[in-house]
Design a protein around this motif. Structure first.
Motif, short mmCIF file in Angstrom:
data_model
loop_
_atom_site.label_atom_id
_atom_site.label_comp_id
_atom_site.label_asym_id
_atom_site.label_seq_id
_atom_site.Cartn_x
_atom_site.Cartn_y
_atom_site.Cartn_z
N TYR A 269 0.72 -1.25 0.04
CA TYR A 269 0.12 0.05 0.04
C TYR A 269 0.96 1.39 -0.11
CZ TYR A 269 -3.96 -2.85 0.94
OH TYR A 269 -5.01 -4.03 0.97
N SER A 270 1.83 1.29 0.54
CA SER A 270 2.83 2.35 0.79
C SER A 270 3.36 2.78 -0.85
CB SER A 270 4.25 2.14 1.55
OG SER A 270 5.14 3.12 1.56
N LYS A 271 3.67 1.67 -1.57
CA LYS A 271 4.05 1.77 -2.93
C LYS A 271 2.84 2.22 -3.91
CE LYS A 271 8.18 -1.24 -2.97
NZ LYS A 271 8.76 -2.46 -3.58
N LEU A 272 1.73 1.46 -3.52
CA LEU A 272 0.53 1.97 -4.38
C LEU A 272 0.01 3.31 -4.35
CD1 LEU A 272 -1.43 0.50 -6.21
CD2 LEU A 272 -3.05 0.18 -4.31
N TYR A 273 0.13 3.73 -3.14
CA TYR A 273 -0.26 5.31 -2.91
C TYR A 273 0.89 6.20 -2.95
CZ TYR A 273 -4.71 2.88 -1.49
OH TYR A 273 -5.82 2.02 -1.54
N GLY A 274 1.80 5.76 -3.07
CA GLY A 274 2.99 6.76 -3.16
C GLY A 274 3.46 7.16 -1.74
N LEU A 275 2.95 6.82 -0.73
CA LEU A 275 3.29 7.36 0.59
C LEU A 275 4.28 6.41 1.51
CD1 LEU A 275 -0.41 7.53 1.68
CD2 LEU A 275 0.77 9.39 1.07
N PRO A 276 5.09 7.15 2.22
CA PRO A 276 6.10 6.55 2.98
C PRO A 276 5.36 5.72 3.80
CG PRO A 276 5.95 9.04 3.71
CD PRO A 276 5.11 8.68 2.48
#
Length: 199
Positions: free
Chosen positions: A138-145
């Motif tokens: 989910y971190s990669k999917l949403y571009g969030l740390p």
């Protein structure tokens, strides 16, 4: 031959009704005070559990599959299907474990033991999956740390300081509470509905 066809139609009808009910219940989500906003309890495992207890463990898995396929088809996905896959796997393990134990004794005691075991299996699998796969994905999917998820948990739970503590103090108790609530609702409901499902 006609009797066998009649039995199959009844089984398919019961499974379909429980699956649609599970899909509809997915829309009812309840947040918990100690868990981040992306964790909400939905009670869609209840029809799957009832189906698994009445019609066999694999029926519960089929209901879990159909409800998630319906959700994907009619609602779409914001997680590239991974959220629905996780829901299917974790829910299936819960209902299959509980129903497999119940099937051996078919008593109130075996139901309780099965639900406890199912809750523990669901909790452990969800913890491992979130730590090693879901949260990083989910971190990669949403571009969030990944720390952003930790921060969401830390706002509500002072024990959350990193990913490990998020899993231990938020995700794990969340699934334990979820298992307890679903079990507590399923037991009295099953007692009332099971005579209909066994016809």
């Amino acid at each position: 031959m006609a009797t066998e066809r009649k039995v199959n139609v009844r089984y398919l009808t019961k499974t379909a009704v429980l699956s649609v009910l599970a899909f509809l219940i997915m829309f009812i989500e309840v947040p918990l005070w100690f868990a981040p906003p992306f964790l909400k309890i939905d009670f869609s495992d209840i029809p799957a559990l009832i189906g698994a207890f009445a019609l066999g463990p694999m029926t519960g898995v089929v209901i879990e599959l159909i409800k998630n396929v319906l959700n994907l088809a009619l609602e779409g996905t914001t997680t590239a299907g991974v959220g629905e896959l996780a829901n299917f796997i974790v829910g299936s393990l819960f209902v299959f474990t509980a129903a497999s134990i119940y099937e051996k004794g078919k008593s109130f005691k075996s139901a309780i033991i099965g639900l406890i075991a199912g809750t523990l299996v669901m909790t452990v699998v969800a913890a491992v999956a979130n730590y090693f796969f879901l949260l990083p994905f989910y971190s990669k999917l949403y571009g969030l740390p990944i720390d952003s998820f930790v921060e969401m948990g830390a706002v509500l739970n002072k024990y959350v300081v990193d990913v490990k503590s998020l899993v231990i103090f938020a995700i794990t108790p969340f699934n334990i509470v979820k298992g307890i609530l679903i079990s507590a609702i399923t037991i009295p409901l099953y007692k009332r509905i099971s005579p209909i499902l066994h016809k």
